[in-house]
Motif scaffolding. Structure first.
Motif, PDB file in Angstrom:
ATOM      1  N   ALA A   1      51.258  -3.549 -19.231  1.00  0.00           N
ATOM      2  CA  ALA A   1      52.412  -3.258 -20.086  1.00  0.00           C
ATOM      3  C   ALA A   1      53.123  -1.993 -19.617  1.00  0.00           C
ATOM      4  CB  ALA A   1      51.964  -3.110 -21.540  1.00  0.00           C
ATOM      5  N   SER A   2      52.354  -0.983 -19.215  1.00  0.00           N
ATOM      6  CA  SER A   2      52.948   0.254 -18.707  1.00  0.00           C
ATOM      7  C   SER A   2      53.686   0.008 -17.396  1.00  0.00           C
ATOM      8  CB  SER A   2      51.869   1.328 -18.505  1.00  0.00           C
ATOM      9  OG  SER A   2      51.368   1.777 -19.745  1.00  0.00           O
ATOM     10  N   ASN A   3      53.091  -0.792 -16.516  1.00  0.00           N
ATOM     11  CA  ASN A   3      53.737  -1.093 -15.236  1.00  0.00           C
ATOM     12  C   ASN A   3      55.053  -1.840 -15.441  1.00  0.00           C
ATOM     13  OD1 ASN A   3      51.674   0.114 -13.786  1.00  0.00           O
ATOM     14  ND2 ASN A   3      50.535  -1.784 -13.501  1.00  0.00           N
ATOM     15  N   ARG A   4      55.045  -2.786 -16.388  1.00  0.00           N
ATOM     16  CA  ARG A   4      56.273  -3.514 -16.694  1.00  0.00           C
ATOM     17  C   ARG A   4      57.333  -2.566 -17.251  1.00  0.00           C
ATOM     18  NH1 ARG A   4      55.351  -9.347 -17.399  1.00  0.00           N
ATOM     19  NH2 ARG A   4      53.129  -9.816 -17.168  1.00  0.00           N
ATOM     20  N   ALA A   5      56.902  -1.685 -18.139  1.00  0.00           N
ATOM     21  CA  ALA A   5      57.826  -0.741 -18.760  1.00  0.00           C
ATOM     22  C   ALA A   5      58.452   0.184 -17.725  1.00  0.00           C
ATOM     23  CB  ALA A   5      57.087   0.075 -19.824  1.00  0.00           C
ATOM     24  N   LEU A   6      57.621   0.760 -16.871  1.00  0.00           N
ATOM     25  CA  LEU A   6      58.115   1.711 -15.877  1.00  0.00           C
ATOM     26  C   LEU A   6      59.047   1.037 -14.875  1.00  0.00           C
ATOM     27  CD1 LEU A   6      54.826   3.737 -15.276  1.00  0.00           C
ATOM     28  CD2 LEU A   6      56.903   4.552 -16.408  1.00  0.00           C
ATOM     29  N   ALA A   7      58.701  -0.181 -14.481  1.00  0.00           N
ATOM     30  CA  ALA A   7      59.558  -0.914 -13.542  1.00  0.00           C
ATOM     31  C   ALA A   7      60.916  -1.193 -14.173  1.00  0.00           C
ATOM     32  CB  ALA A   7      58.890  -2.216 -13.111  1.00  0.00           C
TER      33      ALA A   7
END
Length: 226
Positions: free
Chosen positions: A170-176
């Protein structure tokens, strides 16, 4: 058994430190205004819309760091500081919770697995500690109650570890998303990544702590057999 106590204390101290760092990081970045001036609510709604998700509502809930996504009623729930906030912290948290909504919409397997475990664990957690306590008291008589308790606790430990890929993804999706859509500038992106990194570490420490406790209970069972 003494080693288990030492590990337990060490994990507890690390957990307290990580929690402190998380709160201090979010407090620090909540003072940094977002260059585009968007609120957490606006960021969440934009990310959902641009991800093709139109059946998820963005709501405000009471408390601090109470932000979460509820897959059952499809709501992104943001604390007031995030919902109304126009800071780096608000952007990081709002986009992270929407990351869970994207996982749900795309049938992310780890989220599905975790969601399937929730009904069972909700019931099991109500009785687990009592079963374990009774098992320890009756250990010299019969190991069965403690074995049942350990099995239930093992399920909660598994749940903690399944949560890790869910949160990191979820964090990776958010940051991307906030980077590719220019929601944040380079400086704000670094801060957002730092904040979410510390948030993820709370789940990591919780999983390790759960495993350490599980191993302690297992050692009690093995000790009886010896």
């Amino acid at each position: 058994m003494a080693g288990a106590y030492v590990i337990g204390i060490l994990v507890m101290l690390i957990s307290l430190y990580v929690q402190w760092r998380l709160k201090s990081k979010f407090e620090e970045y909540s003072q940094v205004g977002l260059s585009n001036g968007m609120s957490g609510k606006e960021i969440a709604e934009t990310m959902l819309r641009e991800s093709g998700i139109y059946d998820v509502r963005v709501l405000s809930v009471e408390g601090r760091l109470t932000d979460h996504y509820n897959p059952q009623d499809k709501t992104v729930n943001l604390s007031p500081d995030v919902y109304h906030g126009r800071s780096v912290s608000a952007a990081a948290v709002a986009s992270h919770e929407c990351g869970h909504a994207v996982q749900h919409a795309t049938a992310y397997k780890w989220l599905q697995f975790r969601s399937q475990m929730v009904p069972f664990l909700s019931i099991a957690s109500s009785y687990m500690q009592w079963i374990i306590l009774g098992g320890i008291i009756l250990l010299n008589t019969t190991p069965i109650p403690l074995m049942v308790g350990v099995a239930l606790f093992a399920a909660t430990t598994l749940f903690s570890f399944i949560t890790l890929p869910v949160e990191y993804d979820a964090s990776n999706r958010a940051l991307a998303w906030i980077k590719n859509n220019r929601i944040v500038n380079e400086r704000e992106y670094i801060m957002s990544a730092d904040a979410l990194k510390w948030a993820a570490r709370t789940y990591l420490v919780a999983a390790i702590g759960s495993l350490a406790t599980l191993l302690y209970y297992v050692s009690l069972l093995m000790g009886r057999r010896d």
